[in-house]
Design a protein around this motif. Structure first.
Motif, mmCIF file in Angstrom:
data_model
loop_
_atom_site.group_PDB
_atom_site.id
_atom_site.type_symbol
_atom_site.label_atom_id
_atom_site.label_comp_id
_atom_site.label_asym_id
_atom_site.label_seq_id
_atom_site.Cartn_x
_atom_site.Cartn_y
_atom_site.Cartn_z
ATOM 1 N N PRO A 83 45.355 30.084 49.082
ATOM 2 C CA PRO A 83 43.907 30.194 49.808
ATOM 3 C C PRO A 83 44.302 30.049 51.169
ATOM 4 O O PRO A 83 45.175 28.948 51.680
ATOM 5 C CB PRO A 83 43.306 28.910 49.189
ATOM 6 C CG PRO A 83 44.137 28.448 48.328
ATOM 7 C CD PRO A 83 45.536 29.161 47.961
ATOM 8 N N SER A 109 39.958 35.548 37.122
ATOM 9 C CA SER A 109 39.509 34.464 36.274
ATOM 10 C C SER A 109 38.871 35.028 35.199
ATOM 11 O O SER A 109 38.651 34.422 34.121
ATOM 12 C CB SER A 109 38.689 33.255 36.945
ATOM 13 O OG SER A 109 39.690 32.552 37.981
ATOM 14 N N LEU A 112 39.794 35.810 43.236
ATOM 15 C CA LEU A 112 39.854 34.684 42.281
ATOM 16 C C LEU A 112 38.961 34.767 41.062
ATOM 17 O O LEU A 112 39.185 34.635 39.982
ATOM 18 C CB LEU A 112 39.647 33.271 42.950
ATOM 19 C CG LEU A 112 39.737 32.104 42.430
ATOM 20 C CD1 LEU A 112 41.283 31.891 41.799
ATOM 21 C CD2 LEU A 112 39.452 30.799 43.276
ATOM 22 N N ILE A 114 46.659 32.527 43.528
ATOM 23 C CA ILE A 114 46.549 33.351 42.518
ATOM 24 C C ILE A 114 47.901 34.286 42.488
ATOM 25 O O ILE A 114 48.544 34.438 43.379
ATOM 26 C CB ILE A 114 45.505 34.646 42.948
ATOM 27 C CG1 ILE A 114 44.113 34.193 43.157
ATOM 28 C CG2 ILE A 114 45.500 35.783 41.931
ATOM 29 C CD1 ILE A 114 43.306 34.984 43.803
ATOM 30 N N LYS A 150 48.576 25.643 44.439
ATOM 31 C CA LYS A 150 47.649 26.525 43.907
ATOM 32 C C LYS A 150 47.276 27.971 44.494
ATOM 33 O O LYS A 150 47.841 27.878 45.720
ATOM 34 C CB LYS A 150 46.014 25.763 43.967
ATOM 35 C CG LYS A 150 46.046 24.465 43.337
ATOM 36 C CD LYS A 150 45.858 24.710 41.709
ATOM 37 C CE LYS A 150 45.794 23.447 41.167
ATOM 38 N NZ LYS A 150 46.243 23.378 39.940
ATOM 39 N N TYR A 173 39.747 36.329 48.993
ATOM 40 C CA TYR A 173 40.511 35.360 48.210
ATOM 41 C C TYR A 173 39.485 35.002 47.016
ATOM 42 O O TYR A 173 39.797 35.241 45.832
ATOM 43 C CB TYR A 173 40.980 34.214 48.784
ATOM 44 C CG TYR A 173 41.905 33.298 47.857
ATOM 45 C CD1 TYR A 173 43.225 33.397 47.501
ATOM 46 C CD2 TYR A 173 41.151 32.192 47.292
ATOM 47 C CE1 TYR A 173 43.797 32.677 46.730
ATOM 48 C CE2 TYR A 173 41.903 31.340 46.582
ATOM 49 C CZ TYR A 173 42.917 31.796 46.065
ATOM 50 O OH TYR A 173 43.870 30.675 45.357
ATOM 51 N N ASP A 174 38.288 34.656 47.530
ATOM 52 C CA ASP A 174 37.438 34.008 46.441
ATOM 53 C C ASP A 174 36.757 35.183 45.611
ATOM 54 O O ASP A 174 36.669 34.857 44.299
ATOM 55 C CB ASP A 174 36.268 33.427 47.248
ATOM 56 C CG ASP A 174 36.375 32.066 47.763
ATOM 57 O OD1 ASP A 174 37.489 31.506 47.456
ATOM 58 O OD2 ASP A 174 35.742 31.646 48.941
#
Length: 160
Positions: A138, A154, A150, A85, A83, A146-147
Motif C-alpha cells: 500500500p 478479499s 484489496l 496484495i 502487508k 489499491y483499496d
C-alpha cells in the motif's frame, strides 16, 4: 526438447514487436485464450475486470517502487510480516515453484489472487521477463486503486 503446450504466436511476438502490441489491444480474446494454460491450483482466479485492475495497480506501484517481485523476494517479505496484495500467475509450471505462497498468505491472512498470465504480470511490473509472483504494497500515491483491488480480492471465494 520443446514444450508440448506452446502458446500460439509466441514465436511471432518475439520477431515482431507490433504483434505483441496487437495482442495487448484485444484483451477480451486473449484472456479467454489464457485460461487454457491455467494450472490446477489457480484458485481464486481474478475475473477479467479484476485482472485489469490488479495489473493497473501493479503498474502504479512499480512507479513508486512499492512492488515485491519473484518467489524468493515475496516469500522473504511475507515471512518478515509485510502487508500487501499478493498476485500470482496461474500459468506457472511446475507448480512446485510457488505452491507454498498461497499457504503462507492464508496463515498470515494476506489477500491473494491468481491472474491468468505470468507474461502480463511481468510486463505490468515493468519487466520484459515473465514473473510468477508479485506483492503490491500500500502507498498513498495509488491508495484508491489499491483499496479497490484489496476489497475485490478479499471478496473472492477462497479454495477449500
Amino acid at each position: 526438447v520443446t514444450r508440448k503446450r506452446k502458446r500460439p504466436g509466441a514465436a511471432m511476438a518475439r520477431d515482431k514487436p507490433e504483434a505483441a502490441a496487437e495482442s495487448e489491444a484485444a484483451p477480451e480474446l486473449s484472456y479467454r485464450e489464457q485460461l487454457d494454460f491455467l494450472n490446477p491450483i489457480a484458485q481464486p482466479l481474478a475475473s477479467r475486470k479484476l485482472t485489469r485492475k490488479l495489473l493497473k495497480c501493479i503498474r502504479k506501484a512499480t512507479k513508486q517502487k512499492q512492488v515485491r517481485r519473484g518467489v524468493k523476494e515475496v516469500q522473504k517479505f511475507i515471512n518478515k510480516g509485510e502487508k500487501g496484495i499478493t498476485v500470482l500467475a496461474g500459468d506457472t509450471l511446475p507448480i512446485d515453484v510457488y505452491c507454498h505462497i498461497p499457504i503462507m498468505c492464508e496463515d498470515r491472512s494476506l489477500p491473494y489472487a491468481y491472474v491468468p498470465s505470468k507474461v502480463d504480470l511481468g510486463a505490468a511490473a515493468g519487466s520484459k521477463r515473465p514473473t510468477c509472483v508479485i506483492m503490491i504494497k500500500p502507498h498513498e500515491e495509488y491508495q484508491e486503486a489499491y483499496d479497490e483491488c484489496l476489497e475485490e480480492v478479499s471478496a473472492l471465494p477462497m479454495p477449500l
